[in-house]
Design a protein around this motif. Structure first.
Motif, PDB file in Angstrom:
ATOM      1  N   LYS A 209      19.476  14.054 -17.721  1.00  0.00           N
ATOM      2  CA  LYS A 209      18.062  14.236 -17.632  1.00  0.00           C
ATOM      3  C   LYS A 209      17.418  12.773 -17.633  1.00  0.00           C
ATOM      4  N   ASP A 210      17.927  11.740 -18.272  1.00  0.00           N
ATOM      5  CA  ASP A 210      17.510  10.277 -18.103  1.00  0.00           C
ATOM      6  C   ASP A 210      17.963   9.921 -16.602  1.00  0.00           C
ATOM      7  N   ASP A 211      18.948  10.136 -16.317  1.00  0.00           N
ATOM      8  CA  ASP A 211      19.292   9.893 -14.778  1.00  0.00           C
ATOM      9  C   ASP A 211      18.454  10.360 -13.846  1.00  0.00           C
ATOM     10  N   VAL A 212      18.366  11.811 -14.043  1.00  0.00           N
ATOM     11  CA  VAL A 212      17.081  12.180 -13.095  1.00  0.00           C
ATOM     12  C   VAL A 212      16.107  11.632 -13.112  1.00  0.00           C
ATOM     13  N   GLU A 213      15.480  11.447 -14.290  1.00  0.00           N
ATOM     14  CA  GLU A 213      13.897  10.763 -14.407  1.00  0.00           C
ATOM     15  C   GLU A 213      14.176   9.247 -13.775  1.00  0.00           C
ATOM     16  N   GLU A 214      15.190   8.535 -13.897  1.00  0.00           N
ATOM     17  CA  GLU A 214      15.154   7.306 -13.431  1.00  0.00           C
ATOM     18  C   GLU A 214      15.135   7.250 -11.870  1.00  0.00           C
ATOM     19  N   ARG A 215      16.070   8.261 -11.363  1.00  0.00           N
ATOM     20  CA  ARG A 215      16.083   8.273  -9.907  1.00  0.00           C
ATOM     21  C   ARG A 215      14.627   8.731  -9.559  1.00  0.00           C
ATOM     22  N   ARG A 216      14.043   9.611  -9.910  1.00  0.00           N
ATOM     23  CA  ARG A 216      12.612  10.097  -9.824  1.00  0.00           C
ATOM     24  C   ARG A 216      11.632   8.973  -9.665  1.00  0.00           C
ATOM     25  N   GLN A 217      11.716   8.243 -10.758  1.00  0.00           N
ATOM     26  CA  GLN A 217      10.807   6.995 -10.710  1.00  0.00           C
ATOM     27  C   GLN A 217      11.248   5.887  -9.773  1.00  0.00           C
ATOM     28  N   THR A 218      12.535   5.660  -9.384  1.00  0.00           N
ATOM     29  CA  THR A 218      13.083   4.919  -8.290  1.00  0.00           C
ATOM     30  C   THR A 218      12.605   5.322  -7.144  1.00  0.00           C
ATOM     31  N   GLU A 219      12.763   6.699  -6.718  1.00  0.00           N
ATOM     32  CA  GLU A 219      12.256   7.160  -5.502  1.00  0.00           C
ATOM     33  C   GLU A 219      10.812   7.123  -5.212  1.00  0.00           C
ATOM     34  N   ALA A 220      10.011   7.311  -6.521  1.00  0.00           N
ATOM     35  CA  ALA A 220       8.542   7.214  -6.432  1.00  0.00           C
ATOM     36  C   ALA A 220       8.030   5.668  -6.231  1.00  0.00           C
ATOM     37  N   ILE A 221       8.701   4.809  -6.762  1.00  0.00           N
ATOM     38  CA  ILE A 221       8.561   3.469  -6.466  1.00  0.00           C
ATOM     39  C   ILE A 221       8.659   2.911  -5.139  1.00  0.00           C
ATOM     40  N   ALA A 222       9.745   3.539  -4.380  1.00  0.00           N
ATOM     41  CA  ALA A 222      10.134   3.268  -3.031  1.00  0.00           C
ATOM     42  C   ALA A 222       9.273   3.677  -2.184  1.00  0.00           C
ATOM     43  N   SER A 223       8.727   5.024  -2.373  1.00  0.00           N
ATOM     44  CA  SER A 223       7.834   5.674  -1.704  1.00  0.00           C
ATOM     45  C   SER A 223       6.388   4.814  -1.784  1.00  0.00           C
ATOM     46  N   LEU A 224       5.943   4.300  -2.932  1.00  0.00           N
ATOM     47  CA  LEU A 224       4.803   3.863  -3.055  1.00  0.00           C
ATOM     48  C   LEU A 224       4.940   2.375  -2.420  1.00  0.00           C
ATOM     49  N   THR A 225       6.068   1.900  -2.398  1.00  0.00           N
ATOM     50  CA  THR A 225       6.401   0.472  -1.790  1.00  0.00           C
ATOM     51  C   THR A 225       6.231   0.675  -0.140  1.00  0.00           C
ATOM     52  N   GLU A 226       6.775   1.600   0.376  1.00  0.00           N
ATOM     53  CA  GLU A 226       6.577   2.124   1.715  1.00  0.00           C
ATOM     54  C   GLU A 226       5.153   2.108   2.174  1.00  0.00           C
ATOM     55  N   GLU A 227       4.424   2.923   1.548  1.00  0.00           N
ATOM     56  CA  GLU A 227       2.958   3.303   1.614  1.00  0.00           C
ATOM     57  C   GLU A 227       2.357   2.015   1.672  1.00  0.00           C
ATOM     58  N   VAL A 228       2.730   0.958   0.627  1.00  0.00           N
ATOM     59  CA  VAL A 228       1.777  -0.111   0.649  1.00  0.00           C
ATOM     60  C   VAL A 228       2.147  -0.939   1.934  1.00  0.00           C
ATOM     61  N   ARG A 229       3.329  -0.887   2.386  1.00  0.00           N
ATOM     62  CA  ARG A 229       3.774  -1.758   3.659  1.00  0.00           C
ATOM     63  C   ARG A 229       3.171  -1.215   4.780  1.00  0.00           C
ATOM     64  N   LEU A 230       2.846   0.297   4.785  1.00  0.00           N
ATOM     65  CA  LEU A 230       2.332   0.683   6.182  1.00  0.00           C
ATOM     66  C   LEU A 230       0.799   0.336   5.934  1.00  0.00           C
ATOM     67  N   LEU A 231       0.287   0.489   4.766  1.00  0.00           N
ATOM     68  CA  LEU A 231      -1.225   0.255   4.548  1.00  0.00           C
ATOM     69  C   LEU A 231      -1.368  -1.377   5.104  1.00  0.00           C
ATOM     70  N   ARG A 232      -0.452  -2.360   4.606  1.00  0.00           N
ATOM     71  CA  ARG A 232      -0.779  -3.553   4.971  1.00  0.00           C
ATOM     72  C   ARG A 232      -0.593  -3.885   6.602  1.00  0.00           C
ATOM     73  N   ALA A 233       0.443  -3.107   7.035  1.00  0.00           N
ATOM     74  CA  ALA A 233       0.450  -3.209   8.725  1.00  0.00           C
ATOM     75  C   ALA A 233      -0.742  -2.780   9.207  1.00  0.00           C
ATOM     76  N   GLU A 234      -1.284  -1.483   8.603  1.00  0.00           N
ATOM     77  CA  GLU A 234      -2.444  -0.889   9.431  1.00  0.00           C
ATOM     78  C   GLU A 234      -3.578  -1.727   9.232  1.00  0.00           C
ATOM     79  N   VAL A 235      -3.861  -2.693   8.044  1.00  0.00           N
ATOM     80  CA  VAL A 235      -4.990  -3.466   7.748  1.00  0.00           C
ATOM     81  C   VAL A 235      -4.682  -4.590   8.747  1.00  0.00           C
TER      82      VAL A 235
END
Length: 247
Positions: A209-235
């Motif tokens: 469960k801890d591993d699943v939660e850690e992977r979920r948080q890592t994927e969420a951070i990666a997804s948020l980072t990608e969204e920020v990158r796309l947002l900066r590119a759009e700006v």
């Protein structure tokens, strides 16, 4: 909603009555052993109750066999139940009625979805200690060379035997007593293995469960980072277009 089979409905409806009969069997088995001065009529009544309870479990097995959609498969999967039903018929020994009834109670109790593994293990430990003490007392009390003559001695011996400590201050001297000792030792080892495996499985599930939660948080951070990158590119793109329009 899927309709329950006739076998499943029977098992649910008979669960509590059979467990109540098992309690009656425990009382009937214990009374003549604890009270060694019990009269013939009381002993006969307790014996009748024991056979009645065993008969109820035997009827339960036959009914479940009749209601099973595939009877050969039912017999193959519940061969231990069949052995427990046939055992006292082949040899009407009191100890065999005890063994067969305990087997049938355990098999039926495991079918109850509300009974968790921990509850089952605790119940098995208490049942084995109680019935092991009574059984060894009944066969060792009259032994000329036996040293298990009171209920306290029998309970202490059961504890030390199930935990495989074996102090040696009390030990069975008859053949049946030694058979009971072997059964208790094997049961104690098996239950210890079940408890250990259950604890290990709990830790493994927690780590997973801890591993699943850690992977979920890592994927969420990666997804948020990608969204920020796309947002900066759009700006940056909008800023570039604005500068072009001004020039």
């Amino acid at each position: 909603m899927k309709e329950l089979s006739a076998q499943t409905r029977w098992e649910r409806h008979t669960q509590r009555p059979l467990l109540a009969l098992a309690v009656a069997f425990a009382v009937a088995y214990a009374v003549p052993i604890v009270d060694d001065s019990a009269g013939h009529s009381l002993t006969a009544a307790c014996t009748a109750v024991e056979w009645l309870v065993w008969g109820a479990f035997a009827v339960d097995y036959l009914v479940r066999l009749t209601l099973a959609p595939q009877r050969k498969e039912f017999v193959r999967r519940h061969w231990l139940d069949l052995c427990a039903v046939v055992l006292p018929i082949l040899q009407p020994l009191r100890l065999l009625r005890l063994v067969s009834t305990l087997l049938l109670v355990g098999r039926r109790a495991r079918m109850a979805p509300q009974i968790r593994l921990t509850t089952y293990v605790v119940g098995a430990v208490v049942g084995l200690l109680m019935f092991g003490s009574l059984a060894v007392l009944s066969v060792e009390r009259e032994s000329p060379h036996g040293n298990i003559r009171t209920l306290g001695d029998a309970v202490w011996w059961s504890f030390t035997t199930m935990t495989t400590v074996g102090y040696g201050d009390h030990a069975p001297t008859t053949g049946l007593g030694r058979m009971i000792a072997v059964g208790l030792m094997l049961s104690g080892i098996a239950l210890l293995g079940v408890v250990t495996a259950n604890i290990a499985a709990w830790f493994i599930s927690r780590f997973e469960k801890d591993d699943v939660e850690e992977r979920r948080q890592t994927e969420a951070i990666a997804s948020l980072t990608e969204e920020v990158r796309l947002l900066r590119a759009e700006v940056e793109r909008l800023a570039t277009e604005r500068d072009k329009q001004r020039s």
